[in-house]
Design a protein around this motif. Sequence first.
Motif, PDB file in Angstrom:
ATOM      1  N   LEU A  97      -8.913   0.234  13.238  1.00 20.71           N
ATOM      2  CA  LEU A  97      -8.574  -0.685  12.161  1.00 20.71           C
ATOM      3  C   LEU A  97      -7.193  -1.265  12.443  1.00 20.71           C
ATOM      4  O   LEU A  97      -6.175  -0.653  12.113  1.00 20.71           O
ATOM      5  CB  LEU A  97      -8.590   0.050  10.819  1.00 20.71           C
ATOM      6  N   PRO A  98      -7.140  -2.421  13.102  1.00 22.40           N
ATOM      7  CA  PRO A  98      -5.843  -3.013  13.451  1.00 22.40           C
ATOM      8  C   PRO A  98      -4.955  -3.225  12.225  1.00 22.40           C
ATOM      9  O   PRO A  98      -5.421  -3.677  11.179  1.00 22.40           O
ATOM     10  CB  PRO A  98      -6.236  -4.352  14.079  1.00 22.40           C
ATOM     11  N   ARG A  99      -3.700  -2.854  12.374  1.00 19.13           N
ATOM     12  CA  ARG A  99      -2.731  -3.027  11.294  1.00 19.13           C
ATOM     13  C   ARG A  99      -1.345  -3.157  11.903  1.00 19.13           C
ATOM     14  O   ARG A  99      -1.121  -2.773  13.044  1.00 19.13           O
ATOM     15  CB  ARG A  99      -2.817  -1.877  10.296  1.00 19.13           C
ATOM     16  N   ALA A 100      -0.439  -3.712  11.136  1.00 17.69           N
ATOM     17  CA  ALA A 100       0.901  -4.026  11.630  1.00 17.69           C
ATOM     18  C   ALA A 100       1.767  -2.786  11.836  1.00 17.69           C
ATOM     19  O   ALA A 100       2.686  -2.798  12.633  1.00 17.69           O
ATOM     20  CB  ALA A 100       1.591  -4.987  10.675  1.00 17.69           C
ATOM     21  N   LYS A 101       1.489  -1.732  11.089  1.00 21.46           N
ATOM     22  CA  LYS A 101       2.289  -0.518  11.228  1.00 21.46           C
ATOM     23  C   LYS A 101       1.406   0.707  11.043  1.00 21.46           C
ATOM     24  O   LYS A 101       0.332   0.624  10.452  1.00 21.46           O
ATOM     25  CB  LYS A 101       3.443  -0.522  10.231  1.00 21.46           C
ATOM     26  N   ARG A 102       1.872   1.822  11.535  1.00 24.15           N
ATOM     27  CA  ARG A 102       1.068   3.043  11.517  1.00 24.15           C
ATOM     28  C   ARG A 102       0.738   3.479  10.091  1.00 24.15           C
ATOM     29  O   ARG A 102      -0.383   3.870   9.791  1.00 24.15           O
ATOM     30  CB  ARG A 102       1.801   4.163  12.248  1.00 24.15           C
ATOM     31  N   HIS A 103       1.726   3.436   9.212  1.00 27.27           N
ATOM     32  CA  HIS A 103       1.516   3.829   7.811  1.00 27.27           C
ATOM     33  C   HIS A 103       2.031   2.726   6.907  1.00 27.27           C
ATOM     34  O   HIS A 103       3.110   2.195   7.120  1.00 27.27           O
ATOM     35  CB  HIS A 103       2.263   5.126   7.470  1.00 27.27           C
ATOM     36  N   ASP A 104       1.246   2.399   5.898  1.00 27.71           N
ATOM     37  CA  ASP A 104       1.648   1.422   4.900  1.00 27.71           C
ATOM     38  C   ASP A 104       1.680   2.131   3.551  1.00 27.71           C
ATOM     39  O   ASP A 104       1.131   3.218   3.404  1.00 27.71           O
ATOM     40  CB  ASP A 104       0.627   0.278   4.885  1.00 27.71           C
ATOM     41  N   ASP A 105       2.327   1.495   2.586  1.00 25.15           N
ATOM     42  CA  ASP A 105       2.311   2.078   1.248  1.00 25.15           C
ATOM     43  C   ASP A 105       0.868   2.089   0.755  1.00 25.15           C
ATOM     44  O   ASP A 105       0.063   1.250   1.140  1.00 25.15           O
ATOM     45  CB  ASP A 105       3.202   1.277   0.299  1.00 25.15           C
ATOM     46  N   LYS A 106       0.566   3.062  -0.067  1.00 24.19           N
ATOM     47  CA  LYS A 106      -0.794   3.215  -0.574  1.00 24.19           C
ATOM     48  C   LYS A 106      -0.740   3.470  -2.068  1.00 24.19           C
ATOM     49  O   LYS A 106      -0.200   4.481  -2.509  1.00 24.19           O
ATOM     50  CB  LYS A 106      -1.492   4.386   0.116  1.00 24.19           C
ATOM     51  N   THR A 107      -1.306   2.549  -2.811  1.00 27.28           N
ATOM     52  CA  THR A 107      -1.373   2.707  -4.256  1.00 27.28           C
ATOM     53  C   THR A 107      -2.739   2.247  -4.724  1.00 27.28           C
ATOM     54  O   THR A 107      -3.252   1.234  -4.260  1.00 27.28           O
ATOM     55  CB  THR A 107      -0.287   1.858  -4.957  1.00 27.28           C
ATOM     56  N   VAL A 108      -3.322   3.008  -5.633  1.00 22.57           N
ATOM     57  CA  VAL A 108      -4.569   2.633  -6.266  1.00 22.57           C
ATOM     58  C   VAL A 108      -4.407   2.876  -7.755  1.00 22.57           C
ATOM     59  O   VAL A 108      -3.987   3.955  -8.176  1.00 22.57           O
ATOM     60  CB  VAL A 108      -5.768   3.462  -5.745  1.00 22.57           C
ATOM     61  N   ALA A 109      -4.732   1.862  -8.552  1.00 22.73           N
ATOM     62  CA  ALA A 109      -4.731   2.004 -10.007  1.00 22.73           C
ATOM     63  C   ALA A 109      -6.126   1.654 -10.510  1.00 22.73           C
ATOM     64  O   ALA A 109      -6.688   0.630 -10.115  1.00 22.73           O
ATOM     65  CB  ALA A 109      -3.703   1.073 -10.638  1.00 22.73           C
ATOM     66  N   VAL A 110      -6.665   2.518 -11.333  1.00 22.73           N
ATOM     67  CA  VAL A 110      -8.003   2.296 -11.890  1.00 22.73           C
ATOM     68  C   VAL A 110      -7.885   2.143 -13.391  1.00 22.73           C
ATOM     69  O   VAL A 110      -7.241   2.958 -14.061  1.00 22.73           O
ATOM     70  CB  VAL A 110      -8.945   3.479 -11.563  1.00 22.73           C
ATOM     71  N   VAL A 111      -8.501   1.093 -13.896  1.00 22.05           N
ATOM     72  CA  VAL A 111      -8.592   0.876 -15.350  1.00 22.05           C
ATOM     73  C   VAL A 111     -10.067   0.928 -15.711  1.00 22.05           C
ATOM     74  O   VAL A 111     -10.868   0.160 -15.173  1.00 22.05           O
ATOM     75  CB  VAL A 111      -7.999  -0.504 -15.750  1.00 22.05           C
ATOM     76  N   ARG A 112     -10.405   1.871 -16.567  1.00 23.97           N
ATOM     77  CA  ARG A 112     -11.786   1.957 -17.043  1.00 23.97           C
ATOM     78  C   ARG A 112     -11.823   1.309 -18.423  1.00 23.97           C
ATOM     79  O   ARG A 112     -11.038   1.667 -19.294  1.00 23.97           O
ATOM     80  CB  ARG A 112     -12.233   3.415 -17.111  1.00 23.97           C
ATOM     81  N   ILE A 113     -12.736   0.397 -18.590  1.00 25.92           N
ATOM     82  CA  ILE A 113     -12.799  -0.378 -19.818  1.00 25.92           C
ATOM     83  C   ILE A 113     -13.834   0.231 -20.746  1.00 25.92           C
ATOM     84  O   ILE A 113     -15.005   0.385 -20.385  1.00 25.92           O
ATOM     85  CB  ILE A 113     -13.118  -1.851 -19.502  1.00 25.92           C
ATOM     86  N   ALA A 114     -13.377   0.574 -21.943  1.00 28.54           N
ATOM     87  CA  ALA A 114     -14.278   1.184 -22.926  1.00 28.54           C
ATOM     88  C   ALA A 114     -15.301   0.160 -23.384  1.00 28.54           C
ATOM     89  O   ALA A 114     -15.004  -1.017 -23.543  1.00 28.54           O
ATOM     90  CB  ALA A 114     -13.477   1.692 -24.120  1.00 28.54           C
ATOM     91  N   THR A 115     -16.503   0.635 -23.569  1.00 25.34           N
ATOM     92  CA  THR A 115     -17.561  -0.277 -24.026  1.00 25.34           C
ATOM     93  C   THR A 115     -17.893  -0.049 -25.463  1.00 25.34           C
ATOM     94  O   THR A 115     -17.596   0.940 -26.059  1.00 25.34           O
ATOM     95  CB  THR A 115     -18.834  -0.092 -23.176  1.00 25.34           C
TER      96      THR A 115
END
Length: 115
Positions: A97-115
Amino acid sequence: MAAWGSSSNPRNCPLDRTDGYGIAEADRGAAAHALRFRYPRDEVAWIIAATDGAFDLVPALGVTWPEVANMSTPQLERLLRDVHIWEAETDPDGQALPRAKRHDDKTVAVVRIAT
Protein backbone atom coordinates in the motif's frame (compact mmCIF):
# COMPACT_ATOMS: atom_id res chain seq x y z
CA MET A 1 -11.77 17.82 -12.84
CA ALA A 2 -10.36 15.14 -10.55
CA ALA A 3 -10.98 15.40 -6.84
CA TRP A 4 -8.31 17.45 -5.12
CA GLY A 5 -5.72 15.17 -3.60
CA SER A 6 -7.19 12.09 -5.21
CA SER A 7 -3.92 10.45 -6.20
CA SER A 8 -3.56 6.92 -4.91
CA ASN A 9 0.24 7.03 -4.81
CA PRO A 10 1.42 10.07 -2.84
CA ARG A 11 5.10 9.16 -3.11
CA ASN A 12 5.23 9.86 -6.83
CA CYS A 13 3.12 12.97 -7.31
CA PRO A 14 3.25 16.69 -6.58
CA LEU A 15 1.87 18.00 -3.31
CA ASP A 16 -1.10 20.33 -2.90
CA ARG A 17 -2.25 20.36 -6.51
CA THR A 18 -5.39 19.05 -8.17
CA ASP A 19 -3.25 16.54 -10.06
CA GLY A 20 -1.34 15.51 -6.97
CA TYR A 21 -1.65 14.56 -3.36
CA GLY A 22 -3.52 17.16 -1.33
CA ILE A 23 -2.53 18.31 2.12
CA ALA A 24 -5.29 20.63 3.26
CA GLU A 25 -4.06 21.69 6.69
CA ALA A 26 -2.34 24.88 5.52
CA ASP A 27 -4.83 25.96 2.85
CA ARG A 28 -8.34 26.98 3.88
CA GLY A 29 -9.27 27.04 0.20
CA ALA A 30 -8.89 23.28 0.11
CA ALA A 31 -12.35 22.97 1.66
CA ALA A 32 -13.82 24.02 -1.68
CA HIS A 33 -12.60 20.67 -3.04
CA ALA A 34 -14.28 18.56 -0.37
CA LEU A 35 -16.60 15.81 -1.47
CA ARG A 36 -20.07 16.30 -0.04
CA PHE A 37 -23.03 13.98 -0.13
CA ARG A 38 -26.63 14.25 1.03
CA TYR A 39 -28.74 11.33 2.14
CA PRO A 40 -32.26 11.19 3.53
CA ARG A 41 -32.01 11.17 7.32
CA ASP A 42 -33.94 7.93 7.68
CA GLU A 43 -31.41 6.12 5.45
CA VAL A 44 -28.39 6.91 7.62
CA ALA A 45 -27.63 4.67 10.59
CA TRP A 46 -24.02 5.76 11.17
CA ILE A 47 -21.30 8.15 10.06
CA ILE A 48 -17.57 7.50 10.18
CA ALA A 49 -14.90 10.18 9.99
CA ALA A 50 -11.38 8.85 9.53
CA THR A 51 -8.00 10.34 8.80
CA ASP A 52 -6.25 8.97 5.74
CA GLY A 53 -3.86 7.05 8.00
CA ALA A 54 -6.81 4.92 9.11
CA PHE A 55 -9.08 5.17 6.06
CA ASP A 56 -6.50 3.91 3.61
CA LEU A 57 -5.32 1.02 5.78
CA VAL A 58 -8.38 -0.42 7.54
CA PRO A 59 -9.47 -2.35 4.42
CA ALA A 60 -5.99 -3.94 4.26
CA LEU A 61 -6.89 -5.71 7.50
CA GLY A 62 -10.03 -7.15 5.94
CA VAL A 63 -12.33 -5.01 8.06
CA THR A 64 -15.38 -3.39 6.46
CA TRP A 65 -16.71 0.05 7.34
CA PRO A 66 -20.05 -1.37 8.54
CA GLU A 67 -18.02 -3.54 10.94
CA VAL A 68 -16.12 -0.44 12.11
CA ALA A 69 -19.42 1.38 12.64
CA ASN A 70 -20.49 -1.29 15.12
CA MET A 71 -17.24 -1.42 17.12
CA SER A 72 -17.01 -0.33 20.73
CA THR A 73 -14.40 2.19 21.83
CA PRO A 74 -11.98 -0.56 22.98
CA GLN A 75 -12.47 -2.36 19.67
CA LEU A 76 -11.72 0.85 17.73
CA GLU A 77 -8.58 1.38 19.81
CA ARG A 78 -7.50 -2.19 19.04
CA LEU A 79 -8.24 -1.67 15.34
CA LEU A 80 -6.03 1.43 15.20
CA ARG A 81 -3.27 -0.44 17.04
CA ASP A 82 -3.59 -3.31 14.54
CA VAL A 83 -3.32 -0.84 11.64
CA HIS A 84 -0.13 0.56 13.16
CA ILE A 85 1.30 -2.94 13.59
CA TRP A 86 0.34 -3.80 9.99
CA GLU A 87 2.27 -0.75 8.77
CA ALA A 88 5.31 -1.65 10.85
CA GLU A 89 5.45 -5.41 10.35
CA THR A 90 3.57 -6.34 7.18
CA ASP A 91 4.26 -3.39 4.90
CA PRO A 92 6.99 -1.19 6.45
CA ASP A 93 8.23 0.09 3.10
CA GLY A 94 4.83 0.74 1.55
CA GLN A 95 5.08 -1.94 -1.12
CA ALA A 96 1.58 -3.38 -0.69
CA LEU A 97 0.00 0.00 0.00
CA PRO A 98 2.09 2.93 -1.26
CA ARG A 99 2.17 5.86 1.13
CA ALA A 100 4.31 8.92 1.74
CA LYS A 101 5.54 7.85 5.16
CA ARG A 102 5.83 4.67 7.18
CA HIS A 103 3.33 5.76 9.84
CA ASP A 104 0.59 8.35 9.57
CA ASP A 105 -1.77 9.66 12.20
CA LYS A 106 -4.75 7.39 12.68
CA THR A 107 -8.10 8.56 13.93
CA VAL A 108 -11.54 7.05 13.55
CA ALA A 109 -14.72 8.61 14.92
CA VAL A 110 -18.03 6.77 14.72
CA VAL A 111 -21.41 8.42 15.17
CA ARG A 112 -24.35 6.09 15.50
CA ILE A 113 -27.62 7.78 14.74
CA ALA A 114 -30.59 6.83 16.87
CA THR A 115 -33.66 5.81 14.96
